[in-house]
Design a protein around this motif. Structure first.
Motif, short mmCIF file in Angstrom:
data_model
loop_
_atom_site.label_atom_id
_atom_site.label_comp_id
_atom_site.label_asym_id
_atom_site.label_seq_id
_atom_site.Cartn_x
_atom_site.Cartn_y
_atom_site.Cartn_z
N GLU B 6 0.84 -1.19 0.00
CA GLU B 6 0.00 0.00 0.00
C GLU B 6 0.88 1.24 0.00
O GLU B 6 1.91 1.28 0.67
N VAL B 7 0.48 2.22 -0.72
CA VAL B 7 1.25 3.46 -0.86
C VAL B 7 0.45 4.59 -0.23
O VAL B 7 -0.70 4.82 -0.61
N THR B 8 1.04 5.28 0.73
CA THR B 8 0.31 6.40 1.32
C THR B 8 0.26 7.55 0.32
O THR B 8 1.10 7.65 -0.58
N ASP B 9 -0.73 8.40 0.49
CA ASP B 9 -0.86 9.50 -0.46
C ASP B 9 0.32 10.47 -0.35
O ASP B 9 0.80 10.98 -1.37
N GLU B 10 0.82 10.67 0.88
CA GLU B 10 1.99 11.56 1.01
C GLU B 10 3.18 10.99 0.23
O GLU B 10 3.88 11.72 -0.48
N LEU B 12 3.15 8.95 -2.25
CA LEU B 12 2.88 9.01 -3.68
C LEU B 12 3.14 10.41 -4.23
O LEU B 12 3.75 10.58 -5.28
N ARG B 13 2.65 11.40 -3.48
CA ARG B 13 2.87 12.78 -3.93
C ARG B 13 4.34 13.13 -4.00
O ARG B 13 4.81 13.76 -4.96
N LEU B 24 -1.55 14.79 -9.61
CA LEU B 24 -2.21 13.49 -9.50
C LEU B 24 -3.71 13.64 -9.70
O LEU B 24 -4.35 14.53 -9.14
N ALA B 26 -5.80 10.35 -10.31
CA ALA B 26 -6.42 9.12 -9.80
C ALA B 26 -5.34 8.06 -9.63
O ALA B 26 -4.28 8.12 -10.26
N PHE B 27 -5.65 7.08 -8.80
CA PHE B 27 -4.68 6.07 -8.40
C PHE B 27 -5.47 4.89 -7.89
O PHE B 27 -6.09 4.95 -6.83
#
Lengths: 326, 326
Positions: B6-10, B12-13, B24, B26-27
């Protein structure tokens, strides 16, 4: 993560021919959602989500769900809008399952909830409740208080294997919840999402990089029930830290933003602790049932029921609405 | 189906900030691929696939895979093109894993293979082999003949529980395959995909509605090995019907289309039956190992090893290349 039903390309093409969406460009299973099979669908007309409804969903209820989404979308809620085929029907059949195409919503669900997510969430929930006010068809909550006793009975044989003494603890907790549950008519009722967990809420960066809600998805537990119960579900799902502690900052942000759009009545404020305990036991019981009933080796992720036992205990100890962030 | 990390949104950003891809949008996790975690990523620049490489992939080999894809894409092969970040690097780290963003390929993989898929597949495979001819870095096949004995040894304790007598049958089959396997230098060698199953080949409708290949994906078993072995993998993966029968029409279409672009040598034609048996035992053994080693309740779909025992037996009985569709 779930794709339960495989769709052959011939069947997909025949299905798409009924829609004014142009030629198929891409079709990928999505590893999200546990109840239905979801596919990211790309056609010449853009991006969509194709859902095949699996056995947990009663096909007779699908028109209610799709009708609610259409109603909410028409009132500006960013929820999936069912796409109608050329014959005006959104609900069709594919690979022997009921199936529908909905619009694609941009955004990313928060894998780790930050306090900044909680105010936009609270506001989105209030807007959802307000937008649903003139949707008058009733769908009783199949997983409401009346269902919890029978659900606990079905967990009786295997429950204590998950944790010794669990069934007796739940018997006591459930009796306490049901004894103080609001009587019908005591609290405002309406259309609730009833499953607004982080993976059902998409965010995009808004002004100044602050998260804004870009989409609410997965309305297949939605029903007609106490509006404040939906808040209680969100407090359970969004306001606990991984270490089990309750983050009152998150809860306060959620509740304040909600109340700016729909202030809670005094009766709702007083009822919030028991509604939170109810929401805890609802997710505890369905997880416990899945845990004891899921065959080993099945593809479904079994979620830990004891996470909700800890939440239930927290809410049982909480001293009044203020300690919950109200 | 797989999303292991799982990738946290932070995170990923922060990761995306290194790329010139805009904000970004969608993901979503993709329920396809079993080795790595794959996400459909949408940014202002368009659609991409983000892959996090899981433990079965050796990080030291990733530059080879990404280099091969870049090489092939530059020669017109519709394969994922690794996207370079602003610093020129395509291979980065996300959530503690090696990670890369590649271009999105339109198309749909065939859930049910039809004869019309097999000629475009054969042509695409030949083009892949020709395009790889001037990629000179060697990656040995980690799942080639030298690996099969040790793999069978690891299945020895649990193999007969899958089917009585299985291990002895495989011992005999493997000895026969290795005794007649082409010696090094006997057959043309080059860059092969080595795992070109239907879920790794995307199709779109071409002229007159005939399927055309729009994308080849998942190069993480690619290696330097006998080109004709790649054909043998495809005959295994594409030319058997659900009832276990070999569809010589499909095989003939595949082989003929391949040979129009790269005719097989006499030595390759003669070797095709043993290469097919080798491909059968390769997938049989990895499936058997996964079957016996995967803990019950794990999220990975265990594929039936016995499907490949039936294919192995078919190829062992086959009387020469002509019976395979050559």
């Amino acid at each position: 993560m779930a794709v339960y039903t495989e769709v052959t390309d011939e069947a997909l093409r025949a299905f798409l021919a009924a829609y004014p969406l142009g030629a198929l460009r891409a079709f990928r299973g999505i590893a999200e959602g546990v109840e239905n099979s979801n596919y990211a669908l790309q056609t010449e007309a853009g991006d969509f989500i194709l859902t095949l409804y699996e056995k947990r969903v009663d096909p007779r209820e699908l028109p209610w769900f799709l009708g609610l989404m259409e109603h909410l979308a028409a009132r500006g809620i960013d929820c999936p809008l069912p796409v109608k085929a050329r014959d005006g029907q959104a609900l069709r059949t594919l690979a022997g399952r009921p199936a529908a195409i909905c619009t694609f919503l941009a955004g990313v669900w928060p894998r780790r909830v930050r306090p900044e997510h909680c105010a936009p969430l609270g506001a989105a929930l209030a807007r959802l409740h307000l937008a649903g006010a003139d949707f008058h068809e009733v769908r009783p909550n199949g997983l409401g208080p009346a269902a919890w006793g029978p659900l606990l009975d079905r967990c009786r044989p295997g429950g204590d294997a998950v944790q010794p003494g669990l069934v007796a603890e739940l018997d006591g907790a459930l009796a306490g919840i049901l004894a103080t549950w609001p009587v019908p008519g005591a609290l405002p009722t309406g259309q609730i999402h009833a499953d607004l967990f982080p993976d059902n809420v998409f965010f995009l960066d808004g002004p100044e990089g602050k998260p804004r809600v870009s989409g609410l998805i997965d309305f297949y537990f939605a029903c007609t029930d106490l509006l404040a119960y939906d808040i209680a579900v969100c407090l359970n799902a969004w306001c606990f830290e991984p270490d089990g502690s309750y983050n009152v900052t998150k809860a306060h942000a959620l509740l304040s933003a909600y109340q700016r759009l729909r202030p809670l009545s005094e009766a709702e404020r007083k009822a919030l602790p028991v509604l939170c305990r109810g929401a805890s036991i609802r997710f505890l019981l369905t997880r416990l049932y899945d845990w004891t009933a899921t065959p080993a080796g099945a593809l479904v992720t079994r979620k830990d029921p004891l996470e909700y036992l800890r939440k239930l205990r927290f809410f049982a100890r909480a001293e009044g609405p203020a300690s919950l962030g109200l």
